[in-house]
Design an enzyme around this catalytic site. Structure first.
Site, PDB file in Angstrom:
ATOM      1  CG  HIS A  74     -16.410 -10.175 -31.641  1.00  0.00           C
ATOM      2  ND1 HIS A  74     -16.353 -11.556 -31.658  1.00  0.00           N
ATOM      3  CD2 HIS A  74     -16.943  -9.815 -32.834  1.00  0.00           C
ATOM      4  CE1 HIS A  74     -16.838 -11.999 -32.812  1.00  0.00           C
ATOM      5  NE2 HIS A  74     -17.199 -10.951 -33.535  1.00  0.00           N
ATOM      6  CG  HIS A 131     -16.184  -8.587 -37.961  1.00  0.00           C
ATOM      7  ND1 HIS A 131     -15.844  -9.798 -38.505  1.00  0.00           N
ATOM      8  CD2 HIS A 131     -16.949  -8.875 -36.876  1.00  0.00           C
ATOM      9  CE1 HIS A 131     -16.390 -10.782 -37.794  1.00  0.00           C
ATOM     10  NE2 HIS A 131     -17.071 -10.245 -36.800  1.00  0.00           N
ATOM     11  CD  GLN A 178     -18.162 -13.322 -43.158  1.00  0.00           C
ATOM     12  OE1 GLN A 178     -17.613 -12.245 -42.985  1.00  0.00           O
ATOM     13  NE2 GLN A 178     -19.248 -13.676 -42.514  1.00  0.00           N
ATOM     14  CG  HIS A 217     -17.500 -15.365 -35.730  1.00  0.00           C
ATOM     15  ND1 HIS A 217     -16.242 -14.885 -35.552  1.00  0.00           N
ATOM     16  CD2 HIS A 217     -18.306 -14.279 -35.946  1.00  0.00           C
ATOM     17  CE1 HIS A 217     -16.267 -13.557 -35.667  1.00  0.00           C
ATOM     18  NE2 HIS A 217     -17.505 -13.168 -35.896  1.00  0.00           N
ATOM     19  CD  GLU A 231     -23.026 -13.846 -35.775  1.00  0.00           C
ATOM     20  OE1 GLU A 231     -21.977 -14.272 -36.298  1.00  0.00           O
ATOM     21  OE2 GLU A 231     -23.401 -12.666 -35.861  1.00  0.00           O
ATOM     22  CG  ASP A 267     -20.272  -8.588 -34.445  1.00  0.00           C
ATOM     23  OD1 ASP A 267     -19.176  -9.056 -34.802  1.00  0.00           O
ATOM     24  OD2 ASP A 267     -21.353  -9.138 -34.726  1.00  0.00           O
TER      25      ASP A 267
HETATM   26 FE   FE2 Z   1     -18.451 -11.197 -35.351  1.00  0.00          FE
END
Ligand code: FE2
Length: 411
Positions: free
Chosen positions: A55, A57, A150, A208, A211, A307
């Site tokens: 995971h 980005h 996002q 996601h 979170e 992440d």
């Molecule tokens: Fe993430």
């Protein structure tokens, strides 16, 4: 080619590995070299299957401080910094940064990466860049791309269409962000759309999920139920699930049943979860990592991700998966001896299950000769002393190597 004297995973006995035509042909103790065969003496070091980043980005990596630093360190200021950076995005700019990050990952023994790519962009610039790169780097790195909305599927203009476009362009997995949608109804509906599109285009799913430190954020129960009812099961992953840290135990006992039934995977991101979590707390401050210890005890698959690597949400990071393992063990109260010894699985075999790599992954006869050699005899020492990855082999070819560190203390 014969590799001598390797401790494979937690093995007590050293093994030799013969690689022929890029595959593991024979793994056994005391193999004799064939006439003319090249021999590499690995000197009693630890061999693991390739390290996996499950995971990250990549589209935002290496942008910390540009155009400004996230001074509060919060998720929301991070989003603001990213918005200010977005006008600078071009396909080439993204590719240049990601290329750099991928090489940092390769130097740390990583050969598989699952990256989330922001698709709440009418031009899908980063998605195009990553799709091109996926092909360009495939000789040394497998990149799996998640189409990541996002700002939401239903809470962003044409979010559903952008998700579908990204899947049609070639993304490997559909994402969602139920806790960020405007309403609880949108949250559930966004997950329905995510599953519907993943099934339509035969893609994996990585959400996601929750979170946030809000114990009322319960997207996870919907993800698990859809994973179970659609039969997608281990094709589905819930990332983060940090709200689970804050759920009451009575609810978790009930929830655990469907989590087990679902067969789905979890990814925790210990460094960033601890860094961004608990921000609305005074004291005590929650550490905000999902219940890794309890999920693992129930036989549910959990892997670890970085992440963010040096970006608005994490001002540190070099892509070395030792960091999330180290942090995860501390934050999760998992420093028992066996827990330390087995913790490499969070970034190898467990992560392979998350990425749905199947039997092709692992050091076993018949598989592609993909493996890494650490400068330690076992994982306990590799983790504790933060040793280098001496060699990373893929299809029997050397992808990356690092000379051992050498320090002299003069007293
Ligand atoms: Fe993430």
């Amino acid at each position: 080619m014969l590799f001598k004297n390797l401790y494979i995973e937690n093995a007590a006995e050293a093994m030799d590995i013969r690689v022929t035509d890029g595959k593991f042909e024979k793994i056994a103790a005391n193999l004799e070299a064939l006439p003319g065969e090249e021999v590499v003496d690995c000197g009693g070091k630890l061999a693991l299957p390739p390290v996996i980043e499950s995971h990250v980005h990549l589209d935002t990596c290496l942008t910390a401080g540009r155009p400004r630093w996230n001074m509060s360190g919060t998720l929301f200021e991070g989003i603001q910094c990213w918005e200010e950076y977005k006008p600078f995005l071009t396909k080439q700019e993204v590719k240049d940064r990601v290329n750099k990050a991928i090489r940092m990952q390769a130097s740390n023994g990583i050969q598989h990466v699952r990256t989330h790519v922001d698709i709440n962009d009418p031009k899908l610039t980063a998605m195009e860049a990553l799709l091109e790169l996926r092909d360009e780097v495939k000789d040394f790195m497998d990149i799996q791309i998640v189409a990541f909305p996002q700002y939401g599927i239903l809470s962003y203009p044409k979010g559903k269409e952008l998700l579908e476009d990204a899947l049609k362009m070639g993304a490997d997995a559909a994402g969602a962000i139920p806790h960020f949608e405007f309403t609880r109804e949108y949250s559930v509906e966004s997950l329905n759309i995510c599953f519907e599109l993943a099934q339509k285009y035969n893609k994996l799913i990585d959400v996601h999920c929750d979170e946030i430190d809000d114990e009322a954020s319960r997207g996870l129960e919907t993800v698990a139920t859809r994973a179970y009812e659609t039969g997608m099961r281990d094709m589905v992953t819930a990332s983060h699930t940090t709200a689970m840290h804050s759920y009451n135990n009575a609810y978790v006992i009930r929830l655990m049943r469907i989590l087990k039934m679902s067969g789905m995977n979890f990814v925790a991101n210990p460094c960033v979860n601890v860094h961004l979590g608990g921000r609305a707390d005074t004291y005590p401050k929650r550490r905000s990592m999902t219940r890794v210890k309890e999920l693992t005890a129930e036989g549910i698959n959990v892997s670890f991700g970085y992440d963010d690597i040096f970006d608005p949400w994490n001002p540190l990071g070099n892509g070395n998966m030792r960091d999330p393992v180290f942090m995860g063990l501390y934050a999760g109260h998992m420093l028992g001896y066996d827990e330390i010894c087995n913790s490499y699985k969070f970034v190898t075999t467990n992560a392979a299950r998350t990425l749905h790599l199947g039997d092709a992954y692992g050091i076993k006869e018949g598989n592609a000769a993909n493996f890494v050699v650490f400068d330690a005899k076992n994982w306990y020492d590799a983790l504790n002393y933060d040793v280098s990855v001496l060699y990373s082999y893929r299809n029997g070819k050397l992808v990356a190597e690092t000379k051992p560190k050498e320090t002299t203390v003069h007293y």
